[in-house]
Structures are given as C-alpha cells and as structure tokens.
Design a protein around this motif. Structure first.
Motif, PDB file in Angstrom:
ATOM      1  N   ALA A   1      -5.981   2.665   6.252  1.00  0.00           N
ATOM      2  CA  ALA A   1      -5.251   2.548   4.994  1.00  0.00           C
ATOM      3  C   ALA A   1      -3.786   2.958   5.157  1.00  0.00           C
ATOM      4  O   ALA A   1      -2.950   2.646   4.321  1.00  0.00           O
ATOM      5  N   PHE A   2      -3.468   3.639   6.261  1.00  0.00           N
ATOM      6  CA  PHE A   2      -2.127   4.210   6.425  1.00  0.00           C
ATOM      7  C   PHE A   2      -1.024   3.161   6.282  1.00  0.00           C
ATOM      8  O   PHE A   2      -0.145   3.260   5.421  1.00  0.00           O
ATOM      9  N   ALA A   3      -1.086   2.121   7.141  1.00  0.00           N
ATOM     10  CA  ALA A   3      -0.036   1.092   7.115  1.00  0.00           C
ATOM     11  C   ALA A   3      -0.056   0.341   5.793  1.00  0.00           C
ATOM     12  O   ALA A   3       0.993   0.113   5.174  1.00  0.00           O
ATOM     13  N   VAL A   4      -1.248   0.015   5.338  1.00  0.00           N
ATOM     14  CA  VAL A   4      -1.373  -0.768   4.109  1.00  0.00           C
ATOM     15  C   VAL A   4      -0.732  -0.040   2.928  1.00  0.00           C
ATOM     16  O   VAL A   4       0.029  -0.614   2.153  1.00  0.00           O
ATOM     17  N   GLU A   5      -1.011   1.263   2.836  1.00  0.00           N
ATOM     18  CA  GLU A   5      -0.448   2.040   1.741  1.00  0.00           C
ATOM     19  C   GLU A   5       1.071   2.064   1.772  1.00  0.00           C
ATOM     20  O   GLU A   5       1.730   2.066   0.750  1.00  0.00           O
ATOM     21  N   LYS A   6       1.614   2.102   2.984  1.00  0.00           N
ATOM     22  CA  LYS A   6       3.077   2.179   3.103  1.00  0.00           C
ATOM     23  C   LYS A   6       3.726   0.847   2.755  1.00  0.00           C
ATOM     24  O   LYS A   6       4.876   0.801   2.338  1.00  0.00           O
ATOM     25  N   LEU A   7       2.995  -0.233   3.021  1.00  0.00           N
ATOM     26  CA  LEU A   7       3.620  -1.551   2.901  1.00  0.00           C
ATOM     27  C   LEU A   7       3.347  -2.214   1.556  1.00  0.00           C
ATOM     28  O   LEU A   7       4.142  -3.011   1.084  1.00  0.00           O
TER      29      LEU A   7
END
Lengths: 157, 239
Positions: free
Chosen positions: A93-99
C-alpha cells in the motif's frame, strides 16, 4: 512496514505473540536480505535504467514534446523510488497511498497516459535485464499496483 | 545548469534537419531529489507525543480543533454579536488567509525550490487542493467557466465549517470565504472579494464561492440576502 506486522507490536501489554504471529515476523526478517539486495540494485542503477528508458521513449515517440516526456520521466523516477521503499518495507500500500489522488490527477490533467503507458512498458523491459528474476519478483507487485492506479485503462486490457 | 545536448538527425523525410533535445535524466534531479506530494497526509502531519505537540513536516506547530469548539465559536459569536457575527467570521478568515498564504508560499518554495510565481498554475492548484484535504477542510476545486466575466468559482465539499454551522437561511462559511478572499488577493496582487452562494449546511451538493474584484462582486452579497440561488446570482452578475 507491513500493516500486519505493525499490529503485532500493538498489543505488547495484552499477551505474548502466538507461534503463527512469530512466524510472520520471521518470514519478513528472513526476506529482508533479499529485499535489501533488490533495493540496492535499483538504487545504484536508477539513473542508468532511467536514461535508457528516456532515450528509448524519445525514439519511440518522436512527436511528443520534450517537456511532456520529461514530466513523465520525473514522475516515473518518483514512482520507482516509492516502489523501492514499499518493497523494502514489504508494504504494497506504500506506493499506492503516496501516488493516489495526487499523481493520478496530474496524469489526467496533463493527459500523458499514452507516454506513460509506453514508458512503463519500456521500464519493465529494462528492469528485466538489469535485475535478477528474484529481485524483479520482489519489486513487481509494487510496480503493478502503482501502474494500476496510475493507468487504470491499460491494466484492464 | 548544463545545456541540453543537441543532435542532428540526418535521415529525415521533412524537414531536412530536425533538432531534438536529448533528455538527461540526471539533470531532472535536483540535489538527487524528486519532489513528491508535499502535503501528503501521512508525511505532512507529525507528532511528538512526549512533548505533546503536533507539527508539520517542517516542524511548524499545528493544532487540531475539536468540532465542539467550532460550534462554540459560532454560537458564542451569535449570542454576543448577532448579525455581525458573519462579518466577524469573514474578517477572521481574512486574517487567517493572509498568514495561510505566507506559510503556504514558504513551504512550497522551500520544498519544490521554485518561487510560487514561477510554479505552473496546475501544480499550484494541486498543492492547494492537497493542503486543503490534509488540513481536514474537505475537497476543493476551481471552476474557470466564469473566467471571461472576471469571476472565479471555487467549490468545496465536506467542509467542517459548513457541517457544524448553525441552522441558517443563508450560506454560513464566512470563515472560508474570508480565507479565499485574502489568499487569492495575495496570490494575484489585487483586492478580491469572496461571496458564498450555496452551502452544504443548507443541503446544497457543495459549497460555491464566487471570487472577483470587490466592486464587481459587492452586489452579490445583497442577492444572497434576497435568497437568490447560485445560477440567478451568476446571471445577474454577468449580465
């Protein structure tokens, strides 16, 4: 860190961890050397990988403005950095949340979907040759997730 | 800054010579950084529990206000000043908006390394939207359809200032209207006014704020008082 792992540490006062919970922790720690290895591979070759992609992208889309291509490359650098961190933390979820919201909107506003689609295709190709299959398999889920929210149309094809 | 390399392709159909600037990825990075979303909620708001403080990613102090305090401000002002409370809220918003603009500019300039004036309008707007969201003020969007008439339409959704507003017959986000008026006045260097025409507290689909030069927008205030709806106000203003 993986949300599942974070929860493990939340209830220290309540009880000791169950064997299967310790197993989860063990799995993460056990996979860490491989993750760090893949992370290093990405970090050390970021510029080289992206430069090849940039050259190929310009050749593939000769009529696109340099400004648009540069914007997409810059975004992809960011995506790759977030994915690398997500991989290190084993948190999809890390990248998705940032993007989400922010970069998705940017792509829609500037309408660079076509460039981005070609870019991520070239990037995958390039990563296949620069990373070992094991390293790539650690990164892939993160990159796929990011692609899915950035270019939802292409993911469904 | 390094000049971009120019290459000449010698085998084109037409034109005979095509100049293409090659992209250098290294040049796209500033100090090895790729700036992301500055106002991303998970990195923007931080807290130090031991010291008991909440701060933003630069270390500027933040405070969280309980809903009951906003309700208390509304009802206290109404009790003490009656009708004038709207003007008080608007002026508080103007004051707030002025410092909000200064901080917003400082934070963006520091992070992206570009002066606000040189930032592409779209990116500036995106930052404002993200900031609004992260501060818990709801969603925001700008509508340029009245641009040729000299007005800007701002829409907001999920506004806490509307959700907690007392029952009223006129739109009640005077605080936000004040923030918009001074924020955009600072941004454009012109004296702008802001009037709210629809309000979530009156069951509207969103909050609509008209922004424009003070003397042109002034008549809208009376129209809101006369309970004219948004479309009618826009029609009269642009007639």
């Amino acid at each position: 860190m993986q949300p599942q792992l974070e929860q493990l540490f939340d209830e220290a006062e309540k009880r000791y961890l169950k064997p299967e919970e310790l197993q989860t922790l063990n799995q993460y720690v056990g996979s860490l050397p491989a993750r760090i290895d893949a992370y290093r591979a990405l970090r050390d070759r970021e510029l080289e990988v992206m430069q090849v992609v940039a050259d190929q992208l310009q050749a593939a889309l000769p009529n696109e403005s340099v400004e648009n291509i540069e914007r997409s490359i810059k975004n992809a650098l960011l995506v790759l950095r977030y994915c690398a961190m997500g991989m290190l933390l084993n948190d999809e979820a890390f990248a998705v949340e940032k993007l989400r919201g922010w970069l998705t909107q940017k792509i829609q506003v500037f309408q660079t979907q076509m460039i981005d689609q070609t870019l991520y295709h070239l990037l995958e190709q390039r990563l296949d040759t620069t990373m070992t299959p094991q390293q790539k398999s650690l990164l892939s889920p993160h990159l796929q997730q990011a692609k899915q929210i950035l270019l939802p149309m292409s993911a469904s094809v | 800054m390094q000049r971009p390399l120019l290459i000449i392709t010698l085998h084109p159909p037409t034109p005979l010579f095509k100049l293409t600037a090659m992209i250098s990825v290294a040049d796209l990075l500033t100090n090895n950084r790729v700036p992301g979303n500055y106002f991303a909620a998970d990195t923007y708001v931080r807290g130090d529990l031991e010291l008991g403080i909440l701060e933003n990613r630069r270390g500027d102090r933040l405070i969280a206000i309980p809903e009951t305090l906003i309700q208390g401000i509304y009802s206290g002002l109404d009790k003490e000043t009656g009708q004038a409370s709207r003007l008080v809220l608007f002026n508080c918003g103007k004051w707030w908006g002025k410092t909000f603009y200064t901080r917003f500019r400082e934070e963006l300039t520091d992070y992206y390394g570009v002066a606000l004036a040189e930032m592409p309008m779209l990116e500036l707007l995106q930052s404002l939207q993200q900031c609004w969201l992260t501060y818990g003020w709801g969603k925001l969007d700008l509508d340029h359809s009245l641009h040729s008439h000299g007005f800007l339409l701002i829409k907001t959704w999920e506004s806490p200032f509307a959700a907690l507003a007392p029952k009223n017959e006129v739109p009640y986000c005077f605080l936000e209207a004040g923030i918009f008026a001074s924020f955009f006045s600072q941004l454009t260097g012109r004296e702008l006014h802001c009037v709210q025409t629809t309000c979530e507290s009156m069951a509207a689909d969103c909050n609509r704020f008209l922004l424009g030069l003070s003397q042109r927008l002034k008549p809208a205030e009376a129209m809101v008082e006369q309970r004219l709806d948004h479309d009618a106000i826009v029609q009269r203003l642009c007639a």
